[in-house]
Design a protein around this motif. Structure first.
Motif, PDB file in Angstrom:
ATOM      1  N   ALA A 111       0.828  -1.208   0.000  1.00 13.55           N
ATOM      2  CA  ALA A 111       0.000   0.000   0.000  1.00 13.55           C
ATOM      3  C   ALA A 111       0.858   1.253   0.000  1.00 13.55           C
ATOM      4  O   ALA A 111       0.561   2.236  -0.693  1.00 13.55           O
ATOM      5  N   LEU A 112       1.946   1.250   0.774  1.00 19.90           N
ATOM      6  CA  LEU A 112       2.831   2.413   0.827  1.00 19.90           C
ATOM      7  C   LEU A 112       3.463   2.687  -0.528  1.00 19.90           C
ATOM      8  O   LEU A 112       3.455   3.837  -1.007  1.00 19.90           O
ATOM      9  N   LEU A 113       3.993   1.657  -1.177  1.00 21.40           N
ATOM     10  CA  LEU A 113       4.647   1.855  -2.470  1.00 21.40           C
ATOM     11  C   LEU A 113       3.654   2.296  -3.535  1.00 21.40           C
ATOM     12  O   LEU A 113       3.983   3.103  -4.404  1.00 21.40           O
ATOM     13  N   ARG A 114       2.419   1.799  -3.464  1.00 21.50           N
ATOM     14  CA  ARG A 114       1.394   2.240  -4.403  1.00 21.50           C
ATOM     15  C   ARG A 114       0.997   3.695  -4.133  1.00 21.50           C
ATOM     16  O   ARG A 114       0.653   4.444  -5.055  1.00 21.50           O
ATOM     17  N   SER A 115       1.051   4.096  -2.854  1.00 25.06           N
ATOM     18  CA  SER A 115       0.679   5.463  -2.491  1.00 25.06           C
ATOM     19  C   SER A 115       1.682   6.482  -3.000  1.00 25.06           C
ATOM     20  O   SER A 115       1.334   7.630  -3.286  1.00 25.06           O
ATOM     21  N   LEU A 116       2.937   6.085  -3.109  1.00 21.74           N
ATOM     22  CA  LEU A 116       3.995   7.006  -3.503  1.00 21.74           C
ATOM     23  C   LEU A 116       4.222   6.964  -5.004  1.00 21.74           C
ATOM     24  O   LEU A 116       5.332   6.725  -5.485  1.00 21.74           O
ATOM     25  N   LYS A 117       3.138   7.175  -5.762  1.00 22.90           N
ATOM     26  CA  LYS A 117       3.213   7.223  -7.217  1.00 22.90           C
ATOM     27  C   LYS A 117       2.417   8.419  -7.715  1.00 22.90           C
ATOM     28  O   LYS A 117       1.427   8.814  -7.112  1.00 22.90           O
ATOM     29  N   GLY A 118       2.840   8.972  -8.845  1.00 25.46           N
ATOM     30  CA  GLY A 118       2.102  10.074  -9.449  1.00 25.46           C
ATOM     31  C   GLY A 118       2.223  11.346  -8.626  1.00 25.46           C
ATOM     32  O   GLY A 118       3.192  11.566  -7.914  1.00 25.46           O
ATOM     33  N   GLU A 119       1.215  12.199  -8.759  1.00 23.86           N
ATOM     34  CA  GLU A 119       1.234  13.479  -8.067  1.00 23.86           C
ATOM     35  C   GLU A 119       0.566  13.342  -6.703  1.00 23.86           C
ATOM     36  O   GLU A 119      -0.547  12.831  -6.597  1.00 23.86           O
ATOM     37  N   ILE A 120       1.271  13.811  -5.686  1.00 26.65           N
ATOM     38  CA  ILE A 120       0.780  13.690  -4.315  1.00 26.65           C
ATOM     39  C   ILE A 120       0.756  15.079  -3.695  1.00 26.65           C
ATOM     40  O   ILE A 120       1.758  15.802  -3.718  1.00 26.65           O
ATOM     41  N   THR A 121      -0.389  15.466  -3.170  1.00 26.24           N
ATOM     42  CA  THR A 121      -0.554  16.779  -2.553  1.00 26.24           C
ATOM     43  C   THR A 121      -0.208  16.695  -1.074  1.00 26.24           C
ATOM     44  O   THR A 121      -0.652  15.777  -0.371  1.00 26.24           O
ATOM     45  N   ALA A 122       0.583  17.665  -0.603  1.00 24.05           N
ATOM     46  CA  ALA A 122       1.031  17.649   0.790  1.00 24.05           C
ATOM     47  C   ALA A 122       0.377  18.755   1.591  1.00 24.05           C
ATOM     48  O   ALA A 122       0.170  19.866   1.099  1.00 24.05           O
ATOM     49  N   LYS A 123       0.025  18.417   2.837  1.00 17.69           N
ATOM     50  CA  LYS A 123      -0.455  19.409   3.791  1.00 17.69           C
ATOM     51  C   LYS A 123       0.350  19.254   5.073  1.00 17.69           C
ATOM     52  O   LYS A 123       0.422  18.169   5.633  1.00 17.69           O
ATOM     53  N   LEU A 124       0.944  20.360   5.512  1.00 18.34           N
ATOM     54  CA  LEU A 124       1.778  20.353   6.705  1.00 18.34           C
ATOM     55  C   LEU A 124       1.111  21.164   7.797  1.00 18.34           C
ATOM     56  O   LEU A 124       0.714  22.316   7.577  1.00 18.34           O
ATOM     57  N   LYS A 125       0.956  20.566   8.977  1.00 13.26           N
ATOM     58  CA  LYS A 125       0.411  21.260  10.133  1.00 13.26           C
ATOM     59  C   LYS A 125       1.255  20.896  11.332  1.00 13.26           C
ATOM     60  O   LYS A 125       1.232  19.761  11.817  1.00 13.26           O
ATOM     61  N   GLY A 126       2.042  21.874  11.799  1.00 15.55           N
ATOM     62  CA  GLY A 126       2.993  21.580  12.858  1.00 15.55           C
ATOM     63  C   GLY A 126       4.019  20.581  12.372  1.00 15.55           C
ATOM     64  O   GLY A 126       4.652  20.776  11.336  1.00 15.55           O
ATOM     65  N   GLY A 127       4.160  19.477  13.099  1.00 18.75           N
ATOM     66  CA  GLY A 127       5.114  18.439  12.705  1.00 18.75           C
ATOM     67  C   GLY A 127       4.455  17.294  11.974  1.00 18.75           C
ATOM     68  O   GLY A 127       5.064  16.234  11.830  1.00 18.75           O
ATOM     69  N   ALA A 128       3.200  17.477  11.518  1.00 22.41           N
ATOM     70  CA  ALA A 128       2.477  16.416  10.809  1.00 22.41           C
ATOM     71  C   ALA A 128       2.377  16.751   9.330  1.00 22.41           C
ATOM     72  O   ALA A 128       2.024  17.870   8.962  1.00 22.41           O
ATOM     73  N   LEU A 129       2.668  15.785   8.482  1.00 26.87           N
ATOM     74  CA  LEU A 129       2.613  15.958   7.035  1.00 26.87           C
ATOM     75  C   LEU A 129       1.728  14.870   6.444  1.00 26.87           C
ATOM     76  O   LEU A 129       1.899  13.689   6.752  1.00 26.87           O
ATOM     77  N   SER A 130       0.736  15.255   5.636  1.00 28.09           N
ATOM     78  CA  SER A 130      -0.090  14.273   4.938  1.00 28.09           C
ATOM     79  C   SER A 130       0.142  14.389   3.445  1.00 28.09           C
ATOM     80  O   SER A 130       0.282  15.490   2.909  1.00 28.09           O
ATOM     81  N   LEU A 131       0.215  13.259   2.756  1.00 30.26           N
ATOM     82  CA  LEU A 131       0.431  13.192   1.310  1.00 30.26           C
ATOM     83  C   LEU A 131      -0.767  12.485   0.695  1.00 30.26           C
ATOM     84  O   LEU A 131      -1.033  11.324   1.015  1.00 30.26           O
ATOM     85  N   THR A 132      -1.493  13.187  -0.178  1.00 27.80           N
ATOM     86  CA  THR A 132      -2.722  12.638  -0.746  1.00 27.80           C
ATOM     87  C   THR A 132      -2.607  12.582  -2.267  1.00 27.80           C
ATOM     88  O   THR A 132      -2.199  13.560  -2.903  1.00 27.80           O
TER      89      THR A 132
END
Length: 262
Positions: A111-132
């Motif tokens: 699942a992780l390797l499939r998630s890290l493909k193509g264009e991923i949008t990042a949102k940073l809040k404090g020390g937390a980062l989400s990649l969608t």
């Protein structure tokens, strides 16, 4: 560990917060370059089609200062070159080790390797980062990872230092020297063969050791050689520094060692 396998056709495009200038056209153009070099992240979870899977312990992602992204899914490690353009990171086809792990860890890794493909949008809040992902199917949760503390961490010696030179351990002694600077003020562990214990006082960037207590076993020549070298290096006064998960300890003559956390 088996030799790494190449994952063909995998391009990871990570969009992270922007802090430094960049120009040009195309994806990532017109936004500041992302200063990812030297950043470290704990992988918390991956969500696929609304189903969230918590990461196993040890799942990490690091961006090195020499243009690479490295880490582990909690099972296999991955390593790739990374190029920065604006708020996009283009990662080369990674190499991934080929260890077999329990099914739950292998499913998370997939699942992780499939998630890290193509264009991923990042949102940073404090020390937390989400990649969608662009289609919203995949989301990776990351948390900034602080430097490892000196006290209470198990350190595994991985190299010897003499002045400006770092050398590998004697063949056959790898992984044998493990040290813990305890919160109770004692150094415990092994220098390659025998168990050792000594008073240890840490303050600022220095460590002061008291008299050693040790067992009297005879081990392989390589282990005994490493133990002798480490005894010679642990000569007060000692200076230490920690760079994330790497500990460097040297004496006044520049003799010492590096060790990895865990």
């Amino acid at each position: 560990m088996k030799k790494p396998r190449a994952l063909a056709g995998t391009a990871l495009t990570l969009l992270l917060p922007a802090l430094a200038a960049c120009g040009g056209s195309g994806p990532g153009a017109g936004t500041p370059d992302v200063p990812v070099a030297g950043t470290h992240w704990t992988i918390g979870a991956v969500t696929v089609d609304g189903v969230r899977s918590a990461a196993p312990s040890g799942a990490l992602m690091d961006f090195t200062k020499d243009g690479r992204v490295q880490g582990t899914s909690g099972c296999n490690g991955f390593d790739a070159a990374v190029a920065v353009r604006g708020d996009a990171l283009t990662v080369s086809d990674p190499t991934v080790t080929a260890m077999g792990c329990p099914d739950d860890r292998m499913r998370f890794e997939d699942a992780l390797l499939r998630s890290l493909k193509g264009e991923i949008t990042a949102k940073l809040k404090g020390g937390a980062l989400s990649l969608t992902s662009a289609d919203g199917r995949y989301r990776v949760e990351l948390t900034a990872e602080p430097a490892t503390p000196l006290l209470g961490t198990a350190w595994t010696v991985d190299a010897l230092i003499s002045g400006d030179t770092s050398t590998s351990l004697p063949a056959g002694s790898e992984g044998k020297a493990r040290l813990v600077f305890g919160k109770d003020g004692r150094l415990t562990g092994s220098l390659g063969c025998n168990r050792v214990s000594a008073p240890a006082k840490a303050g600022g960037s220095t460590i002061t050791l008291g008299a050693f207590e040790t067992t009297r076993m005879i081990c392989t020549p390589a282990q005994m050689d490493l133990e002798t070298k480490l005894y010679d290096a642990l000569d007060n006064p000692l200076t230490y520094r920690i760079e994330h998960r790497t500990l460097t300890v040297t004496d006044a003559d520049g003799q010492g060692f590096t060790a990895k956390a865990g």
